[in-house]
Scaffold this motif. Sequence first.
Motif, PDB file in Angstrom:
ATOM      1  N   UNK A   1       0.847  -1.208   0.000  1.00 14.87           N
ATOM      2  CA  UNK A   1       0.000   0.000   0.000  1.00 14.87           C
ATOM      3  C   UNK A   1       0.882   1.258   0.000  1.00 14.87           C
ATOM      4  N   UNK A   2       0.423   2.271  -0.697  1.00 17.50           N
ATOM      5  CA  UNK A   2       1.175   3.535  -0.716  1.00 17.50           C
ATOM      6  C   UNK A   2       0.301   4.629  -0.138  1.00 17.50           C
ATOM      7  N   UNK A   3       0.673   5.075   1.036  1.00 16.63           N
ATOM      8  CA  UNK A   3      -0.123   6.097   1.704  1.00 16.63           C
ATOM      9  C   UNK A   3       0.390   7.479   1.316  1.00 16.63           C
ATOM     10  N   UNK A   4      -0.546   8.377   1.155  1.00 17.79           N
ATOM     11  CA  UNK A   4      -0.129   9.715   0.751  1.00 17.79           C
ATOM     12  C   UNK A   4      -1.185  10.731   1.173  1.00 17.79           C
ATOM     13  N   UNK A   5      -0.703  11.945   1.380  1.00 17.74           N
ATOM     14  CA  UNK A   5      -1.629  13.034   1.706  1.00 17.74           C
ATOM     15  C   UNK A   5      -2.123  13.708   0.442  1.00 17.74           C
ATOM     16  N   UNK A   6      -1.465  13.385  -0.662  1.00 20.83           N
ATOM     17  CA  UNK A   6      -1.725  14.081  -1.914  1.00 20.83           C
ATOM     18  C   UNK A   6      -2.979  13.527  -2.583  1.00 20.83           C
ATOM     19  N   UNK A   7      -3.992  14.360  -2.679  1.00 20.13           N
ATOM     20  CA  UNK A   7      -5.241  13.899  -3.272  1.00 20.13           C
ATOM     21  C   UNK A   7      -5.482  14.539  -4.634  1.00 20.13           C
ATOM     22  N   UNK A   8      -4.402  14.723  -5.369  1.00 22.19           N
ATOM     23  CA  UNK A   8      -4.580  15.307  -6.693  1.00 22.19           C
ATOM     24  C   UNK A   8      -5.427  14.351  -7.541  1.00 22.19           C
ATOM     25  N   UNK A   9      -5.971  14.871  -8.571  1.00 24.20           N
ATOM     26  CA  UNK A   9      -6.957  14.126  -9.359  1.00 24.20           C
ATOM     27  C   UNK A   9      -6.405  12.776  -9.839  1.00 24.20           C
ATOM     28  N   UNK A  10      -7.151  11.722  -9.580  1.00 28.29           N
ATOM     29  CA  UNK A  10      -6.763  10.397 -10.046  1.00 28.29           C
ATOM     30  C   UNK A  10      -7.607  10.093 -11.270  1.00 28.29           C
ATOM     31  N   UNK A  11      -6.987  10.043 -12.418  1.00 33.31           N
ATOM     32  CA  UNK A  11      -7.772   9.685 -13.600  1.00 33.31           C
ATOM     33  C   UNK A  11      -6.901   8.932 -14.602  1.00 33.31           C
ATOM     34  N   UNK A  12      -7.516   8.114 -15.450  1.00 34.51           N
ATOM     35  CA  UNK A  12      -6.725   7.336 -16.403  1.00 34.51           C
ATOM     36  C   UNK A  12      -6.069   8.246 -17.440  1.00 34.51           C
ATOM     37  N   UNK A  13      -4.919   7.788 -17.939  1.00 36.35           N
ATOM     38  CA  UNK A  13      -4.185   8.620 -18.901  1.00 36.35           C
ATOM     39  C   UNK A  13      -4.656   8.374 -20.337  1.00 36.35           C
ATOM     40  N   UNK A  14      -5.404   7.295 -20.544  1.00 36.76           N
ATOM     41  CA  UNK A  14      -5.919   7.044 -21.903  1.00 36.76           C
ATOM     42  C   UNK A  14      -7.419   6.829 -21.810  1.00 36.76           C
ATOM     43  N   UNK A  15      -8.067   6.730 -22.973  1.00 38.98           N
ATOM     44  CA  UNK A  15      -9.510   6.503 -23.000  1.00 38.98           C
ATOM     45  C   UNK A  15      -9.795   5.041 -22.660  1.00 38.98           C
ATOM     46  N   UNK A  16     -10.341   4.807 -21.481  1.00 39.21           N
ATOM     47  CA  UNK A  16     -10.555   3.413 -21.053  1.00 39.21           C
ATOM     48  C   UNK A  16     -11.880   2.863 -21.576  1.00 39.21           C
ATOM     49  N   UNK A  17     -12.608   3.655 -22.346  1.00 33.30           N
ATOM     50  CA  UNK A  17     -13.851   3.161 -22.952  1.00 33.30           C
ATOM     51  C   UNK A  17     -13.607   2.792 -24.405  1.00 33.30           C
ATOM     52  N   UNK A  18     -12.308   2.656 -24.763  1.00 30.66           N
ATOM     53  CA  UNK A  18     -12.029   2.440 -26.186  1.00 30.66           C
ATOM     54  C   UNK A  18     -11.745   0.975 -26.529  1.00 30.66           C
ATOM     55  N   UNK A  19     -12.239   0.042 -25.772  1.00 33.29           N
ATOM     56  CA  UNK A  19     -12.019  -1.372 -26.077  1.00 33.29           C
ATOM     57  C   UNK A  19     -11.373  -2.076 -24.899  1.00 33.29           C
ATOM     58  N   UNK A  20     -10.803  -3.259 -25.219  1.00 31.81           N
ATOM     59  CA  UNK A  20     -10.218  -4.048 -24.129  1.00 31.81           C
ATOM     60  C   UNK A  20      -8.802  -4.476 -24.464  1.00 31.81           C
ATOM     61  N   UNK A  21      -8.037  -3.567 -25.049  1.00 30.17           N
ATOM     62  CA  UNK A  21      -6.641  -3.881 -25.359  1.00 30.17           C
ATOM     63  C   UNK A  21      -5.870  -4.016 -24.042  1.00 30.17           C
ATOM     64  N   UNK A  22      -4.670  -4.540 -24.137  1.00 28.52           N
ATOM     65  CA  UNK A  22      -3.838  -4.677 -22.927  1.00 28.52           C
ATOM     66  C   UNK A  22      -3.604  -3.303 -22.300  1.00 28.52           C
ATOM     67  N   UNK A  23      -3.403  -2.317 -23.175  1.00 32.36           N
ATOM     68  CA  UNK A  23      -3.138  -0.960 -22.684  1.00 32.36           C
ATOM     69  C   UNK A  23      -4.319  -0.438 -21.841  1.00 32.36           C
ATOM     70  N   UNK A  24      -5.514  -0.685 -22.366  1.00 37.59           N
ATOM     71  CA  UNK A  24      -6.718  -0.235 -21.649  1.00 37.59           C
ATOM     72  C   UNK A  24      -6.827  -0.984 -20.318  1.00 37.59           C
ATOM     73  N   UNK A  25      -6.623  -2.290 -20.393  1.00 37.67           N
ATOM     74  CA  UNK A  25      -6.748  -3.093 -19.178  1.00 37.67           C
ATOM     75  C   UNK A  25      -5.735  -2.649 -18.125  1.00 37.67           C
ATOM     76  N   UNK A  26      -4.502  -2.379 -18.601  1.00 33.62           N
ATOM     77  CA  UNK A  26      -3.468  -1.915 -17.659  1.00 33.62           C
ATOM     78  C   UNK A  26      -3.880  -0.595 -17.015  1.00 33.62           C
ATOM     79  N   UNK A  27      -4.487   0.247 -17.825  1.00 33.31           N
ATOM     80  CA  UNK A  27      -4.888   1.551 -17.320  1.00 33.31           C
ATOM     81  C   UNK A  27      -6.003   1.405 -16.267  1.00 33.31           C
ATOM     82  N   UNK A  28      -6.923   0.469 -16.516  1.00 36.18           N
ATOM     83  CA  UNK A  28      -8.000   0.240 -15.545  1.00 36.18           C
ATOM     84  C   UNK A  28      -7.415  -0.324 -14.245  1.00 36.18           C
TER      85      UNK A  28
END
Length: 613
Positions: A198-225
């Motif tokens: 586990x990585x604990x942090x006080x930093x609550x900056x926005x957590x969001x995926x770096x690519x479009x995760x609604x664009x299919x089920x490629x390995x890249x998408x899965x890794x991002x999810x």
Amino acid sequence: MVSSLPPLVSQLCDILHNPIFPAQLASAIQGSPNDKDLYLRIEASLTTGARSTSSNGALQLGCINLRNGMLVPSPSFTPAHTPDPGGDGADSASESTLHFTPDDHESRPSKRHKTVSGLRLPHSSSLEKSKARPLHTKEASNSHPHDNESPKSIRQVHSDTRFPQRAKPGQGLDPPVLEPTSSDKLISGIWRQVYSSVQLSRDFSDVKPTINIRSGASLEVFESVNALCLQYYNRSQSSRALEMIVQAFWVESFEARTAVLRYEKPILSKTEARMIAVREACVVLNWREKDLRNRMYALPSLRPPILRQKTNEPCRAIWRGYKEIKDYGGWAALVFASAGVYRFCKYRSEFGEGLFCRLRHIRSGLEIAADTLHPGWRDILQVIQQDTPAVYTGHPHGWVTTPEGTCLTLASTYEYLNLPGGFQYTFIDECVLDEKVFGRDDPRRVPELDEDTCPVCHEKQSDDITENQCVCFPALFGGVRSSAPVQIFRTTNGKNNGVVARCPFDRGTAIGEFTGLITSGITGLDVMIGGTRSRPYQIFQGRMGNFTRFINHSCRPNSQFQRFYWRGKERIIVVSRGVSAGAEITVDYSEGYWRSLEKRCLCGEACCRFKER
Ligand SMILES: C[S@@+](CC[C@H](N)C(=O)[O-])C[C@H]1O[C@@H](n2cnc3c(N)ncnc32)[C@H](O)[C@@H]1O
């Protein structure tokens, strides 16, 4: 002495396509008494799958005399009694538990335990003979092997080739075990979390995926999810820790505020001052007083009889629990407390001196683990403006916990050795090859083995986790690796340091690999023997290695050294026979080791074999 393996053994191995057995057998024979015949007992058993491990109640097919290669036909017998051809006639099949020790079985007590597979060597009285040997006992020396010219005795530890069987539910008559208490669960939850990634942090900056995760089920998408899941997991754990820190601090603040109110208005009783402080809190929290009580109390039904009467204090049950955990176990205990801590504090049934004593006892060990494994964890204490720099730096096993609750540097615990330059130790995860001795030719490699197949489960072995299918010891090979939940501690009975398990290790699971310098020719110092008679090597832990270097001996050990083959190379690993959290991890060093040590065994077991020397 058995010079080479009989053709019958080789033929059997050919028929069964088992290329590693000759090496295992040669290794088991090595060091066996040379004044007695050795027999290879061949057994058969019915199983429900070709790859299942050996089972109890094996039928004896016969024996091969390893000295002359002759077959010794099997006597008639029943599965309940398996005579030991080379042994002492003791009944080897009368127990329902498995009990193995390393290769050297010379001083085995006469009561034998049933084994399900592997090799058993006959007893011998060579202990007496060997007592005359010269002894050199430079314990814990970290001098280089080749600097050490004179000593000629060999203090070596062997490994076993048999795995402790994992317990199958419902099999056999298990002895009754005590259910863990809520305090046990709380403490084991804290240790589990400290040893997690586990990585604990006080930093609550926005957590969001770096690519479009609604664009299919490629390995890249899965890794991002997956990355998203991880980020939110860490974030929720951090939020929970932050919330508990603030709530524990709130209790301190509330007490201070109550004291100030009474100082300002001495006429106020303690309860009246508290009620005023509660109302002040409600204004900011925007909760009704009742809400505040409900959130901080246990179940409403518990409130009047237990909490209110006992403590005569409203609304501080859970938050006060957090503060008490922090007061006795330190901030690390609260920060790494797992989800169960809320319920634990809500019901408060185990709060008391027993719990506080346990928390005090683990406090410094917890801080060592937290500081060395999660160097940034104290940063989240900034939420209450608490600036506390890390106390423990470096490797987690560079620190030793003591029974008094203090911590020592590892080096300071070896000052008594007066080593020139002090005790220097390098922690390594993988063995290092002594190229002066072996060049680039790693003696652990077994040419007959297929690098890609596990000789035990016959599944594919790969260092690539997504391709690996061998799960014999996933904590060490082919799986996600994390720090072993163990610490070095100062023993109280003269053994200097030892290793304590912070989390339980189930029977049959790996605790760690025995790492060190792969070398040869060391005498008079502790070494682990590996390889075969024709290709032997030593693992020397004098200057580098890992925590396995600090594991003590017990005549009733809860773990054992064992050989395993990963990607075509032999590895010596420490495997649990069932280690509970808080127990010292011990192995049986073997008769051969104790023969060369001018010490008495201090394991304290009733069955101790080396207490009288
Ligand atoms: C590999 S070291 C184990 C760690 C050691 N206790 C230390 O502090 O460095 C082996 C040495 O520990 C000591 N030791 C281990 N188990 C022992 C036992 N049951 N009784 C007495 N001494 C033991 C012996 O001095 C032995 O040579």
